[in-house]
Design a protein around this motif. Sequence first.
Motif, PDB file in Angstrom:
ATOM      1  N   THR A 573       3.983  -8.075  14.948  1.00 57.45           N
ATOM      2  CA  THR A 573       3.444  -8.753  13.747  1.00 57.45           C
ATOM      3  C   THR A 573       2.127  -8.105  13.328  1.00 57.45           C
ATOM      4  N   CYS A 574       1.295  -7.766  14.307  1.00 56.32           N
ATOM      5  CA  CYS A 574      -0.010  -7.197  13.987  1.00 56.32           C
ATOM      6  C   CYS A 574       0.148  -5.808  13.361  1.00 56.32           C
ATOM      7  N   GLN A 575       1.046  -5.011  13.913  1.00 58.81           N
ATOM      8  CA  GLN A 575       1.227  -3.676  13.326  1.00 58.81           C
ATOM      9  C   GLN A 575       1.902  -3.757  11.960  1.00 58.81           C
ATOM     10  N   GLY A 576       2.757  -4.757  11.756  1.00 63.33           N
ATOM     11  CA  GLY A 576       3.310  -4.968  10.424  1.00 63.33           C
ATOM     12  C   GLY A 576       2.197  -5.297   9.435  1.00 63.33           C
ATOM     13  N   PHE A 577       1.285  -6.148   9.894  1.00 64.39           N
ATOM     14  CA  PHE A 577       0.137  -6.540   9.066  1.00 64.39           C
ATOM     15  C   PHE A 577      -0.706  -5.309   8.717  1.00 64.39           C
ATOM     16  N   ILE A 578      -0.968  -4.468   9.716  1.00 67.24           N
ATOM     17  CA  ILE A 578      -1.792  -3.266   9.480  1.00 67.24           C
ATOM     18  C   ILE A 578      -1.058  -2.294   8.549  1.00 67.24           C
ATOM     19  N   ALA A 579       0.209  -2.061   8.839  1.00 66.68           N
ATOM     20  CA  ALA A 579       0.980  -1.094   8.030  1.00 66.68           C
ATOM     21  C   ALA A 579       1.070  -1.552   6.577  1.00 66.68           C
ATOM     22  N   GLY A 580       1.358  -2.844   6.375  1.00 62.03           N
ATOM     23  CA  GLY A 580       1.483  -3.365   5.008  1.00 62.03           C
ATOM     24  C   GLY A 580       0.168  -3.247   4.251  1.00 62.03           C
ATOM     25  N   THR A 581      -0.935  -3.542   4.952  1.00 61.50           N
ATOM     26  CA  THR A 581      -2.263  -3.480   4.322  1.00 61.50           C
ATOM     27  C   THR A 581      -2.568  -2.059   3.857  1.00 61.50           C
ATOM     28  N   ASN A 582      -2.274  -1.075   4.687  1.00 62.00           N
ATOM     29  CA  ASN A 582      -2.596   0.311   4.335  1.00 62.00           C
ATOM     30  C   ASN A 582      -1.599   0.906   3.342  1.00 62.00           C
ATOM     31  N   ALA A 583      -0.346   0.513   3.480  1.00 59.99           N
ATOM     32  CA  ALA A 583       0.673   1.064   2.565  1.00 59.99           C
ATOM     33  C   ALA A 583       0.406   0.625   1.130  1.00 59.99           C
ATOM     34  N   THR A 584       0.040  -0.635   0.963  1.00 57.37           N
ATOM     35  CA  THR A 584      -0.166  -1.134  -0.402  1.00 57.37           C
ATOM     36  C   THR A 584      -1.395  -0.495  -1.045  1.00 57.37           C
ATOM     37  N   ALA A 585      -2.321  -0.026  -0.206  1.00 56.77           N
ATOM     38  CA  ALA A 585      -3.541   0.588  -0.747  1.00 56.77           C
ATOM     39  C   ALA A 585      -3.334   2.049  -1.158  1.00 56.77           C
ATOM     40  N   GLU A 586      -2.163   2.615  -0.864  1.00 59.27           N
ATOM     41  CA  GLU A 586      -1.908   4.009  -1.256  1.00 59.27           C
ATOM     42  C   GLU A 586      -1.774   4.112  -2.778  1.00 59.27           C
ATOM     43  N   LYS A 587      -2.065   5.307  -3.272  1.00 61.74           N
ATOM     44  CA  LYS A 587      -1.870   5.547  -4.712  1.00 61.74           C
ATOM     45  C   LYS A 587      -0.397   5.905  -4.939  1.00 61.74           C
ATOM     46  N   PRO A 588       0.201   5.381  -6.012  1.00 63.10           N
ATOM     47  CA  PRO A 588       1.602   5.759  -6.265  1.00 63.10           C
ATOM     48  C   PRO A 588       1.719   7.269  -6.452  1.00 63.10           C
ATOM     49  N   ARG A 589       2.775   7.843  -5.898  1.00 55.77           N
ATOM     50  CA  ARG A 589       2.954   9.303  -6.004  1.00 55.77           C
ATOM     51  C   ARG A 589       3.740   9.680  -7.249  1.00 55.77           C
ATOM     52  N   VAL A 590       4.441   8.721  -7.824  1.00 58.54           N
ATOM     53  CA  VAL A 590       5.157   9.019  -9.085  1.00 58.54           C
ATOM     54  C   VAL A 590       4.862   7.922 -10.093  1.00 58.54           C
TER      55      VAL A 590
END
Length: 590
Positions: A573-590
């Motif tokens: 759950t914690c790594q899901g929380f971390i991954a989701g937090t960082n993934a959403t902060a990425e800039k869209p590539r397309v």
Amino acid sequence: MTMKRRDLLLGSTGMVASVAAVGLSAQAAAQTRQSTIHWHREADVVVIGSGATGLPAAIVAREGGSSVIVVEAQSHTGGHAICSGGNVPLGGGTSYQKKWGIQDSPDLVFQDLTDWSVVEPNGFPDYRFNDREVIRAFADNCAATYDFLVAHGVVFVDKAPDKLGGSSVGNSVPREMHAAPMDWPLIQTGKPAASDNRTTMSTGNGLMHPLAAAARKLGIEILQSHKMTAIHRATPQAGPVIGIAVDNNGRLINIRARKAVIIGTGGSTTNVNFRRMFDPRLTEEYCGVAGQPWSDQDASGELAGMAIGASLWGLFNNTGEFGSGITKPGTIGGQYGYVNLRWFPGSEVFDKARATGLPVKDWQDVVLVNMIGKRFYDETGPQFSSGNYGSIDPYVPGSYRNGKNLKFNPNTFLDAALAGIGDGHNGGGPIWAIFDADAVEREQWDPKPPNVDYEAGFCFTANTIEELARKIMMKYQRVPMPPEALAATISRYNSFVDSGVDEDFSKPKPLYKISKPPFYAGWATPVLHDTRAGLRINARCQVVDMNGQVIPGLYCGGESAGGFSLHGLARATCQGFIAGTNATAEKPRV
Ligand SMILES: Cc1cc2nc3c(=O)[nH]c(=O)nc-3n(C[C@H](O)[C@H](O)[C@H](O)COP(=O)(O)OP(=O)(O)OC[C@H]3O[C@@H](n4cnc5c(N)ncnc54)[C@H](O)[C@@H]3O)c2cc1C
């Protein structure tokens, strides 16, 4: 919309070669590849798996402003997490711990989970090979993950945290909470828990039903029966990840990920070849993996990651026989005998599980024999000799005395079961529990379907011991069981009951003869459970390649990620929380 097979192949072979030849930049390669793939769907963040990693990741990413698609291989959500005991060891100073007056901090969590001195009773170190970066990130995000779970509907049993379930030896303070099922239906029975149990029992149903409901409420699309088969990257070994390929009941579709893909596929215990990289003994007969048949841990996330360059990490953690990684079954006579999970008629997956199993209250009631009808150890041997919670007492972080104070107790019961019959095969073969009508009476078993599985060959019955041995034919029984060998084993065992001494394996005073027909043979082969090594990730849960470089746009957590030896739900759950937090902060590539 159907995708042509050529679209996929073009993207992964011909086009890649020409991209490399003309030396395009990673960005240009990504654009080129994007245009060669026929995309059926797209979202900012694509999450693979709806278990303990996937759903928190999806929810956090959605609340961070991203559109999110979750793909789930099964026709239902929840993964192993919904099958679990719902014991969640999240600490670091949660408001829950504070309520019960427990002092904890991220630093203490970090110290505990990297303590070189903690060993299991089998001598294996729990945390010595944990990746410091990964553990630091976990320690720093535990309390926030707790708040996140509660904010999304998870109710924990209102009692002081303890050290049961998912936590292990050498924890300084109690951290384990227990998810209450409330009114949600239990996947094991298809019905809610008894009304007097709903707020007090601990089950993964109490964790995962609320998270699935929260995800749907936020408009997250969960595509069930959609199995990820490949991850698309700009080129096979370079550039960003741009999406995934999915099999939906034979239909191939591509889903573009504008920002990121998150792998939450849950590990590798059901993939025989993959699991044998860590332990060659674990051949096909270990077919009763805990959490199956609800969902598989087929290493598809790891394999798809490795195909685009990802590294594996922290491999010792999957080789050490930690906790309940390999267990003696708690029930016999059915394929799925994990001690804490039983499937009942009414469960959505009962047609696949086929039997509820006979729970063994007293191992004096059975004799365990291998494929050739021989006993191999004291049947009353413990469930597993590692994972003895609180067995280091007093625990002094970093002290060499921690190991010295522990009673060394190698896991000989299971190791003997896995040792085999000396025919050169790596696996130990089937283990059968042999019992008689008197044992049925004492245990109050009803050895009939749906409790046992005669049809698929996980239980047999006969009126003589020899006839029973002759009947034991099923796909994992590599050689027929010699009837005279089983008869000799039972006769010798019965003589031990007369003398009161087990001369072969020192079973404490064998109590009961096996003499009253009908006789039974019930499947009692060790059960596999945990994956503790997987893809290499960094503190942000980004997947790292064989050169130590981040694969842009690819994240992973839970049992498919490596570097972290800790059972289960807190890690996922914690790594899901971390991954989701960082993934959403990425800039869209397309
Ligand atoms: C019986 C049992 C009891 C347990 N009890 C506890 C406990 O009390 N405490 C604890 O801490 N831990 C417990 N665990 C362990 C815990 O449940 C797992 O460690 C945790 O669920 C792992 O989370 P995950 O996200 O990695 O995998 P999962 O929760 O298994 O989720 C993975 C999901 O990915 C899906 N998937 C896999 N491959 C693909 C693909 N190619 N495409 C699309 N979807 C895919 C799967 O179907 C599954 O739904 C228990 C496990 C079991 C089986």
